[in-house]
Structures are given as C-alpha cells and as structure tokens.
Design an enzyme around this catalytic site. Sequence first.
Site, PDB file in Angstrom:
ATOM      1  N   ARG A 170     -27.949   2.350  96.830  1.00 53.91           N
ATOM      2  CA  ARG A 170     -27.164   3.297  95.913  1.00 53.91           C
ATOM      3  C   ARG A 170     -26.485   3.823  97.079  1.00 53.91           C
ATOM      4  O   ARG A 170     -26.991   5.310  97.126  1.00 53.91           O
ATOM      5  CB  ARG A 170     -27.397   3.452  94.400  1.00 53.91           C
ATOM      6  CG  ARG A 170     -25.779   3.965  94.135  1.00 53.91           C
ATOM      7  CD  ARG A 170     -27.022   4.592  92.558  1.00 53.91           C
ATOM      8  NE  ARG A 170     -24.996   5.050  91.807  1.00 53.91           N
ATOM      9  CZ  ARG A 170     -25.608   5.841  91.444  1.00 53.91           C
ATOM     10  NH1 ARG A 170     -26.007   7.571  91.877  1.00 53.91           N
ATOM     11  NH2 ARG A 170     -24.099   6.739  90.547  1.00 53.91           N
ATOM     12  N   ARG A 230     -12.212  16.213  82.914  1.00 51.90           N
ATOM     13  CA  ARG A 230     -12.419  17.929  83.056  1.00 51.90           C
ATOM     14  C   ARG A 230     -11.199  18.756  82.840  1.00 51.90           C
ATOM     15  O   ARG A 230      -9.715  18.503  82.355  1.00 51.90           O
ATOM     16  CB  ARG A 230     -12.472  17.814  83.948  1.00 51.90           C
ATOM     17  CG  ARG A 230     -13.873  16.483  85.047  1.00 51.90           C
ATOM     18  CD  ARG A 230     -14.348  17.367  86.739  1.00 51.90           C
ATOM     19  NE  ARG A 230     -14.428  16.450  87.222  1.00 51.90           N
ATOM     20  CZ  ARG A 230     -16.415  16.328  87.094  1.00 51.90           C
ATOM     21  NH1 ARG A 230     -16.835  17.204  86.339  1.00 51.90           N
ATOM     22  NH2 ARG A 230     -16.811  15.248  87.796  1.00 51.90           N
ATOM     23  N   LYS A 276     -20.963  -0.621  84.991  1.00 49.20           N
ATOM     24  CA  LYS A 276     -21.855  -0.003  84.760  1.00 49.20           C
ATOM     25  C   LYS A 276     -21.748   0.643  82.928  1.00 49.20           C
ATOM     26  O   LYS A 276     -20.412   0.472  82.454  1.00 49.20           O
ATOM     27  CB  LYS A 276     -21.429   1.825  85.025  1.00 49.20           C
ATOM     28  CG  LYS A 276     -21.647   1.742  86.172  1.00 49.20           C
ATOM     29  CD  LYS A 276     -21.808   3.229  87.083  1.00 49.20           C
ATOM     30  CE  LYS A 276     -21.868   4.511  86.731  1.00 49.20           C
ATOM     31  NZ  LYS A 276     -21.276   5.162  87.556  1.00 49.20           N
ATOM     32  N   THR A 282     -30.531   6.147  85.556  1.00 47.05           N
ATOM     33  CA  THR A 282     -30.767   7.912  85.354  1.00 47.05           C
ATOM     34  C   THR A 282     -31.730   8.664  84.733  1.00 47.05           C
ATOM     35  O   THR A 282     -32.395   8.171  82.971  1.00 47.05           O
ATOM     36  CB  THR A 282     -29.618   7.946  83.834  1.00 47.05           C
ATOM     37  OG1 THR A 282     -28.283   7.174  84.710  1.00 47.05           O
ATOM     38  CG2 THR A 282     -28.968   9.424  83.919  1.00 47.05           C
TER      39      THR A 282
END
Length: 473
Positions: free
Chosen positions: A35, A76, A217, A275
């Site tokens: 990845r 953000r 995802k 993860t």
Amino acid sequence: MKQMHFTKIVSTLGPASSSPETIKALAQAGVNVFRLNFSHGSHETHRQNVAYIRQAEKEIGRPLAILCDMQGPKLRIGVFKDDYIELHIGDKFRLDMSPEPGDKTRVCLPHPEIFQAMTNGMDLLLNDGLVHLRVDAFGKDFADTTVISGGRLSNKKGVNVPGVPLPIDALTEKDKSDLQAALDMGADMIGLSFVQRPEDLLLARSLINGRAWIVSKIEKPAALEHLDEIIRLSDGIMVARGDLGVEVPPEKVPVLQKKIIRACRKGGKPVIVATQMLESMVANPTPTRAEASDVATAVFDAADAVMLSAETAAGAYPVEAVTIMNKIIMETESHDLYRQYLDAARLKPEHTPEHAITASARVMAETMEDAAAIVSYTISGATAGRVSRERPYIPVMCLTPDESVARKMSLFWGIESVTCEPQDLLVDVARIAACNCRKVFNAKVGDKIIITAGLPFNITGNTNLLHVYTIAE
C-alpha cells in the site's frame, strides 16, 4: 503441501520501509499487497517504491499487487496563535470561517459544507474524537458549541461529523492529480477514501476507466446505509476501523467488522481489515496478546486480507511485524476450530452455472484425499474469485495469461497466481497447471488437481468446466 497463508497480508510503505532491501524482505516475510499512502510522500517517492516492488516481484518469483490509497477530503480546523489550546468540559467554543489564528474561545473551520449540514445539538469530534463539541447555535459561517469532553487541541487537527452525510466529493483536486500519477505508475488498485454513497464511486470509475480496481474504504457511518450497493460497485472493500471508530462507538466496531466481511463474501468481493492491528509494534519488537487476538479474529471471520499501516510505514520493526502477522495467520488457519468457523459461515451458492461449478469444485476437494489444489484458468480473474469465495480446504491457483490479473488476485483469500501463455486446449491447461502445482504447492505425482475454467477458452464471463486431472511424470 507447501505451507502458505490463505489470508493475505497488506503492508504500507513509508520512511521505515522504502528501500529495495526492505521491500524484498517484506515480500519474503509474507506480504502480498503493498500500500502506497498518498496522504504522505511525493509522487517521486511513490514512483521509486513502485520500481522497488516490481524488482522484488521478479526476484522472489510471485506477483505482488500495488494499492495506491488516495487521501480524500480532509476536514481540519485552522491554526492557533500559540499553536495549541486546552479545552475543558463546559467551556464555550466558537468555530467560524475567519482565517485569523484561533485562541481559547474560537478557531477557524474552513469548511462551508459542515455549516451547510449543521443542526442544533449536532456533535463535532476533533483530534480523532478526543475533543467532543456539541452545537448550541449556528449560522451560515459560524457555530457556537459547548465542550462535552476536552483536552489539548493543536493546529490543523481533523474534524469528524458523526452520523451526518456531508455534501463533499470523495475525490479532491489533489486526489485527481494523485490518481493520474498512480495510474501512470501502474497501480493495480486505487483506495478510495471518504466513500459515503454509491455515487461517490462513479467519478472515480470514469477517471480510472478500467486501468485499476477500486477498493472502497468504509470509514463513514453513512456508507453503512448503502453497504450492499457500494460493494456491488467496488472491486474490493477496506474496513478502515480507525476512522470508522471515531464516528461510531467503539463497542459497535467489532460487529460492524463482521457485518462488512460477511456482506463482501456474499457479494464476491475481497475485503481488507485495516488499522491498528499490531499498533504496539511501531515501537516494540513484539505485539500485545490483544493485538494477536485481533488479527486472529479477522482470520476467523474469513477476511481476505489483514493490513499493517504505521507498523511497516514508520515503525522500528517493519519486517518483524509482517513476520509475526504471518505466524498468527498460519497458527490460526492450522487449527481445527478455524475450519469449523468457515463451515459454520458457509454461503449458499448462487443459482447460476458459474457458482454451481465452483461450489462443486470445493466439495470435490473436500471429498478426495489426494486433491492438491483447485486451479482456475481465467482471463478476468472472476473464475478464481468465485473459488476463493467458497473458502476451500486446499489452495487455489489462478492460472492466467494477464499479468495484471495475476497481481490483483493477490488480494483474494487462498489464491496463488501464475501467468502463462494463452491456451486453447484443455490438455495444455492441465499440463501447465500440474507443472506449476508441483512448483508452488509441492504437489507430487499421483495427486489430483481440480480445474475450473470456461469453454471456449480466453473469453471472459463464462465458467462452465470442471475437470479432475491426475499429475503424471
């Protein structure tokens, strides 16, 4: 039979692993898919890593897939005058569109999409959920909030809006540039972040135009409402538990993981569990027992692949992390309990000739004591993918004339891929299959191989052949 892991390993490259020697060592330790995270690094760095991977592929003699993961839209906050503040429970805090540096009373939130979706009482999670704000009042360019749980908040920390679909495209302008670069590098798969709805895949599909697979995802709760359709439109799925766990209560994540894996198996699409699988190995040479159990759980759930992120990208022990993950997989898959889990979760075959053939191949493999492998001669990989869905007791070989297909099949449970010249006769397919089963799986003379394919050969979308062949001298 030669020992191999059925559940595949995905490894993320980064500063700790971006050398030809380390990439080759990772592949030898068991990595099937590399990845490249386009949230970090330059195009030149990724291009160099692609070259290293292709060199390792030649040296170890088996296909390696490359998954280029797009950053996606990152929400953000702005910056603070003193770089950070401390928020406490009950504090009042404003988010607004002013670009001025923030202080203990306010900070910039430069995302009008969030204000468009805002409602009174809505929750906002900052810094991976460590800071929790609740909206008291809002306008088109501001929100007054109360701190529900506080802590340190520093510059440009991420913002999550749990349970609220946001009017944001899954591909930003940066992503479009990164996507073109990844395709030019020869990526086998593109990881698509921030998928919320089926429509998010349409733009990516048009830009990719068949040059790579799309791995969606699942990191937003909104995606779960459209899960089956997203699976149908994707070539693979990643359970991105880190981001998903920010917006979903942690007690729900294990059940959602199982639900997504099951839905992917039903849809015939490979699924990666990702993860924090061996997170402590970023700094330590061995994982915690809980982490080992987490990897084993994904294996018991029959995931196609498990993924390492920071462990191999930035950790002190990248090769060791892959090695121990491989050991956990092998130990789990060798236990009788593993087969009991797979048998209990067996899917009913769909009512088509293609699924009937592949289901029959699995039954034959379980019935014959001398069956060494199931071999699928395939142009698109679909035949081998259907066999993988059955989770047979013996390994599966994808025999294909297409090198790109061979690499992509590296993501599927139980499949080892071998490329060959296009074949027109069953006798030649059987001969090549037998030769390669002896090399790859240590099959011996007298063993049986079960061949699935479509007649006529070299035409996609037609699995109609089931043949048993005895390996001869």
